[in-house]
Every structure is written in C-alpha cells, then in structure tokens.
Motif scaffolding. Sequence first.
Motif, PDB file in Angstrom:
ATOM      1  N   LEU A   1       0.821  -1.208   0.000  1.00 56.54           N
ATOM      2  CA  LEU A   1       0.000   0.000   0.000  1.00 56.54           C
ATOM      3  C   LEU A   1       0.857   1.262   0.000  1.00 56.54           C
ATOM      4  O   LEU A   1       0.497   2.261  -0.632  1.00 56.54           O
ATOM      5  CB  LEU A   1      -0.945  -0.008   1.207  1.00 56.54           C
ATOM      6  CG  LEU A   1      -2.005  -1.121   1.179  1.00 56.54           C
ATOM      7  CD1 LEU A   1      -2.866  -1.067   2.431  1.00 56.54           C
ATOM      8  CD2 LEU A   1      -2.875  -1.028  -0.064  1.00 56.54           C
ATOM      9  N   ARG A   2       1.999   1.224   0.679  1.00 57.29           N
ATOM     10  CA  ARG A   2       2.908   2.375   0.640  1.00 57.29           C
ATOM     11  C   ARG A   2       3.465   2.580  -0.769  1.00 57.29           C
ATOM     12  O   ARG A   2       3.599   3.708  -1.248  1.00 57.29           O
ATOM     13  CB  ARG A   2       4.049   2.188   1.645  1.00 57.29           C
ATOM     14  CG  ARG A   2       3.649   2.433   3.087  1.00 57.29           C
ATOM     15  CD  ARG A   2       4.867   2.623   3.975  1.00 57.29           C
ATOM     16  NE  ARG A   2       5.711   1.441   4.016  1.00 57.29           N
ATOM     17  CZ  ARG A   2       5.592   0.466   4.926  1.00 57.29           C
ATOM     18  NH1 ARG A   2       4.653   0.537   5.848  1.00 57.29           N
ATOM     19  NH2 ARG A   2       6.414  -0.568   4.901  1.00 57.29           N
ATOM     20  N   ARG A   3       3.806   1.468  -1.433  1.00 54.77           N
ATOM     21  CA  ARG A   3       4.345   1.569  -2.796  1.00 54.77           C
ATOM     22  C   ARG A   3       3.284   2.080  -3.767  1.00 54.77           C
ATOM     23  O   ARG A   3       3.565   2.904  -4.640  1.00 54.77           O
ATOM     24  CB  ARG A   3       4.860   0.199  -3.258  1.00 54.77           C
ATOM     25  CG  ARG A   3       5.537   0.231  -4.625  1.00 54.77           C
ATOM     26  CD  ARG A   3       6.226  -1.071  -4.920  1.00 54.77           C
ATOM     27  NE  ARG A   3       5.295  -2.153  -5.132  1.00 54.77           N
ATOM     28  CZ  ARG A   3       4.730  -2.408  -6.329  1.00 54.77           C
ATOM     29  NH1 ARG A   3       5.012  -1.646  -7.381  1.00 54.77           N
ATOM     30  NH2 ARG A   3       3.903  -3.417  -6.469  1.00 54.77           N
ATOM     31  N   VAL A   4       2.051   1.607  -3.597  1.00 50.90           N
ATOM     32  CA  VAL A   4       0.951   2.054  -4.456  1.00 50.90           C
ATOM     33  C   VAL A   4       0.734   3.564  -4.308  1.00 50.90           C
ATOM     34  O   VAL A   4       0.576   4.278  -5.300  1.00 50.90           O
ATOM     35  CB  VAL A   4      -0.346   1.287  -4.101  1.00 50.90           C
ATOM     36  CG1 VAL A   4      -1.563   1.978  -4.690  1.00 50.90           C
ATOM     37  CG2 VAL A   4      -0.257  -0.148  -4.617  1.00 50.90           C
ATOM     38  N   LYS A   5       0.742   4.036  -3.083  1.00 58.12           N
ATOM     39  CA  LYS A   5       0.569   5.469  -2.830  1.00 58.12           C
ATOM     40  C   LYS A   5       1.661   6.287  -3.526  1.00 58.12           C
ATOM     41  O   LYS A   5       1.372   7.298  -4.185  1.00 58.12           O
ATOM     42  CB  LYS A   5       0.624   5.734  -1.323  1.00 58.12           C
ATOM     43  CG  LYS A   5       0.754   7.218  -0.949  1.00 58.12           C
ATOM     44  CD  LYS A   5       0.930   7.389   0.549  1.00 58.12           C
ATOM     45  CE  LYS A   5       1.405   8.796   0.885  1.00 58.12           C
ATOM     46  NZ  LYS A   5       0.458   9.841   0.459  1.00 58.12           N
ATOM     47  N   LYS A   6       2.901   5.803  -3.424  1.00 57.78           N
ATOM     48  CA  LYS A   6       4.036   6.522  -4.005  1.00 57.78           C
ATOM     49  C   LYS A   6       4.000   6.512  -5.527  1.00 57.78           C
ATOM     50  O   LYS A   6       4.136   7.561  -6.172  1.00 57.78           O
ATOM     51  CB  LYS A   6       5.337   5.898  -3.502  1.00 57.78           C
ATOM     52  CG  LYS A   6       6.589   6.579  -4.029  1.00 57.78           C
ATOM     53  CD  LYS A   6       7.836   5.923  -3.447  1.00 57.78           C
ATOM     54  CE  LYS A   6       9.097   6.591  -3.989  1.00 57.78           C
ATOM     55  NZ  LYS A   6      10.332   5.953  -3.427  1.00 57.78           N
ATOM     56  N   VAL A   7       3.794   5.336  -6.119  1.00 58.56           N
ATOM     57  CA  VAL A   7       3.838   5.206  -7.576  1.00 58.56           C
ATOM     58  C   VAL A   7       2.628   5.862  -8.229  1.00 58.56           C
ATOM     59  O   VAL A   7       2.744   6.502  -9.280  1.00 58.56           O
ATOM     60  CB  VAL A   7       3.919   3.716  -7.978  1.00 58.56           C
ATOM     61  CG1 VAL A   7       3.856   3.567  -9.500  1.00 58.56           C
ATOM     62  CG2 VAL A   7       5.203   3.092  -7.443  1.00 58.56           C
ATOM     63  N   ALA A   8       1.462   5.732  -7.605  1.00 58.18           N
ATOM     64  CA  ALA A   8       0.236   6.306  -8.180  1.00 58.18           C
ATOM     65  C   ALA A   8       0.096   7.792  -7.879  1.00 58.18           C
ATOM     66  O   ALA A   8      -0.856   8.431  -8.336  1.00 58.18           O
ATOM     67  CB  ALA A   8      -0.979   5.554  -7.645  1.00 58.18           C
ATOM     68  N   LEU A   9       1.043   8.334  -7.100  1.00 56.41           N
ATOM     69  CA  LEU A   9       1.036   9.768  -6.745  1.00 56.41           C
ATOM     70  C   LEU A   9      -0.273  10.172  -6.061  1.00 56.41           C
ATOM     71  O   LEU A   9      -0.863  11.207  -6.359  1.00 56.41           O
ATOM     72  CB  LEU A   9       1.261  10.632  -7.992  1.00 56.41           C
ATOM     73  CG  LEU A   9       2.546  10.366  -8.783  1.00 56.41           C
ATOM     74  CD1 LEU A   9       2.600  11.215 -10.038  1.00 56.41           C
ATOM     75  CD2 LEU A   9       3.767  10.608  -7.909  1.00 56.41           C
ATOM     76  N   ILE A  10      -0.693   9.335  -5.123  1.00 59.98           N
ATOM     77  CA  ILE A  10      -1.900   9.626  -4.351  1.00 59.98           C
ATOM     78  C   ILE A  10      -1.492  10.358  -3.077  1.00 59.98           C
ATOM     79  O   ILE A  10      -0.648   9.875  -2.313  1.00 59.98           O
ATOM     80  CB  ILE A  10      -2.658   8.328  -4.009  1.00 59.98           C
ATOM     81  CG1 ILE A  10      -3.122   7.654  -5.313  1.00 59.98           C
ATOM     82  CG2 ILE A  10      -3.839   8.604  -3.090  1.00 59.98           C
ATOM     83  CD1 ILE A  10      -3.749   6.284  -5.108  1.00 59.98           C
ATOM     84  N   ALA A  11      -2.060  11.526  -2.853  1.00 58.89           N
ATOM     85  CA  ALA A  11      -1.663  12.354  -1.718  1.00 58.89           C
ATOM     86  C   ALA A  11      -2.147  11.793  -0.381  1.00 58.89           C
ATOM     87  O   ALA A  11      -1.510  11.997   0.650  1.00 58.89           O
ATOM     88  CB  ALA A  11      -2.204  13.770  -1.902  1.00 58.89           C
ATOM     89  N   LYS A  12      -3.242  11.082  -0.406  1.00 60.28           N
ATOM     90  CA  LYS A  12      -3.814  10.569   0.838  1.00 60.28           C
ATOM     91  C   LYS A  12      -2.983   9.420   1.406  1.00 60.28           C
ATOM     92  O   LYS A  12      -2.304   8.700   0.679  1.00 60.28           O
ATOM     93  CB  LYS A  12      -5.242  10.063   0.580  1.00 60.28           C
ATOM     94  CG  LYS A  12      -6.205  11.135   0.122  1.00 60.28           C
ATOM     95  CD  LYS A  12      -7.526  10.520  -0.319  1.00 60.28           C
ATOM     96  CE  LYS A  12      -8.472  11.582  -0.850  1.00 60.28           C
ATOM     97  NZ  LYS A  12      -9.697  10.997  -1.445  1.00 60.28           N
ATOM     98  N   ARG A  13      -3.087   9.259   2.704  1.00 56.78           N
ATOM     99  CA  ARG A  13      -2.465   8.123   3.366  1.00 56.78           C
ATOM    100  C   ARG A  13      -3.275   6.877   3.026  1.00 56.78           C
ATOM    101  O   ARG A  13      -4.493   6.879   3.133  1.00 56.78           O
ATOM    102  CB  ARG A  13      -2.470   8.374   4.870  1.00 56.78           C
ATOM    103  CG  ARG A  13      -1.820   7.285   5.714  1.00 56.78           C
ATOM    104  CD  ARG A  13      -1.634   7.797   7.133  1.00 56.78           C
ATOM    105  NE  ARG A  13      -1.195   6.741   8.036  1.00 56.78           N
ATOM    106  CZ  ARG A  13      -1.994   6.113   8.883  1.00 56.78           C
ATOM    107  NH1 ARG A  13      -3.275   6.446   8.945  1.00 56.78           N
ATOM    108  NH2 ARG A  13      -1.532   5.175   9.684  1.00 56.78           N
TER     109      ARG A  13
END
Length: 201
Positions: A131-143
């Motif tokens: 989930l941390r990698r998805v947030k980073k790669v997808a450029l999602i600002a939310k936690r």
Amino acid sequence: MKPKRVSEFLTEDEICAALRVPDRRTLQGKRDYALLLLMFSTGLRKAEVCSLSVADITTYRNQPVVDVMGKGEKRRRIALDRDVMEAVLDYRKALLPLTPSEGGQFLFYTLGEHGNCDVRPLTHKAVDCLLRRVKKVALIAKRITPHTTRHTFATTLLDKGVDLKTVQELLGHSHIRTTEKYLHTSDEKKMDAIARLQFAL
C-alpha cells in the motif's frame, strides 16, 4: 479539544490509479492486483486477508463468494464479482508451479525478490509495504492503509444507497454505531458537493 481525525477513503479515480500500479505480467504483479482488487471490493481487514485460505473462496447459489472468519470468531460471506475472481484465478494459476499441494493452503503468499514463493502466508508487513508503494507510484496524496481500503469499500456502498445494516454485516461490525462513522463521512462528502455549487446571477 483536539478534533477527531477523520479516516480517509479513495475516490474512484484514485482506486483506478492504485490498480494500475501492479505489473500484471509478473507473478508479484498478479498477486498485488488480485490483493488490491479483493480488498477494495470486500472491505476485508488486513488480518482477514492474510489468513485467507483457498477453501475460503467458494460458491453460494452459483455466486462466487469469500467466507471470512472475522473478529470474535464470527463468519461472514461476501459476494465476489467477475473481475475479482478473474484476478485471483490468474494469480493462482501463475503461483501453481511454485507451491506444493495444488497451489498451497493459503490464498496469498509472501513472495521473494526473485518471485520465489515463501512457505508462509502473506504477512501484515507485506500488505503495508504494497500500500505504501501504491501510494508513491500512483502519486496519491492521501495516506493509504488497510483501513483506507476498508473505509473506501464502506463509503462506496453507502454512496450507492446500500442500507447501513447491510454494510454493517459486510464489514463484520458487532455494533452498528461503528458503521455509522462511515455514514457521517458519506454525508459530509455530499454536503461538500452541494457547497461547491455556484450559480451566476
């Protein structure tokens, strides 16, 4: 008094961005895509996902379902749509050569750096890392946490008009008060949408 932190949930666009992150040409990508899709589509807790066995995926009245052992040893049944089943079957087919006993007992496994299957089931740490990698790669600002996927599932259902009691049962909440917090979030979202309306006179 410090305001209570409101749990975040993802929009439809953010969900799509998250699901585009896994490289579905690889075993790990197939697993990650199936795992993400399952979590967004069922609202399962992290512990529930990690403990899923192959036998937990079954059918009920010709409908694919997942039977979940939740908190307090309470079982609940959640329907799976065609996309989720296809993703899970695609991953399991790719996994088969690496595990004994027709793919192993557990549904998801921890995978090594080179795609080798660990004998252990999927770990909590592996889910958090994904989930941390998805947030980073997808450029999602939310936690993004396992609770975020669960919150997203609940809020989406409520936005589509599913009644609170049904959402409570799907989430495995013992008390409906626990489920009501998602309703409040949904209501706030609708209030914000109206507040943004501007009409020129």
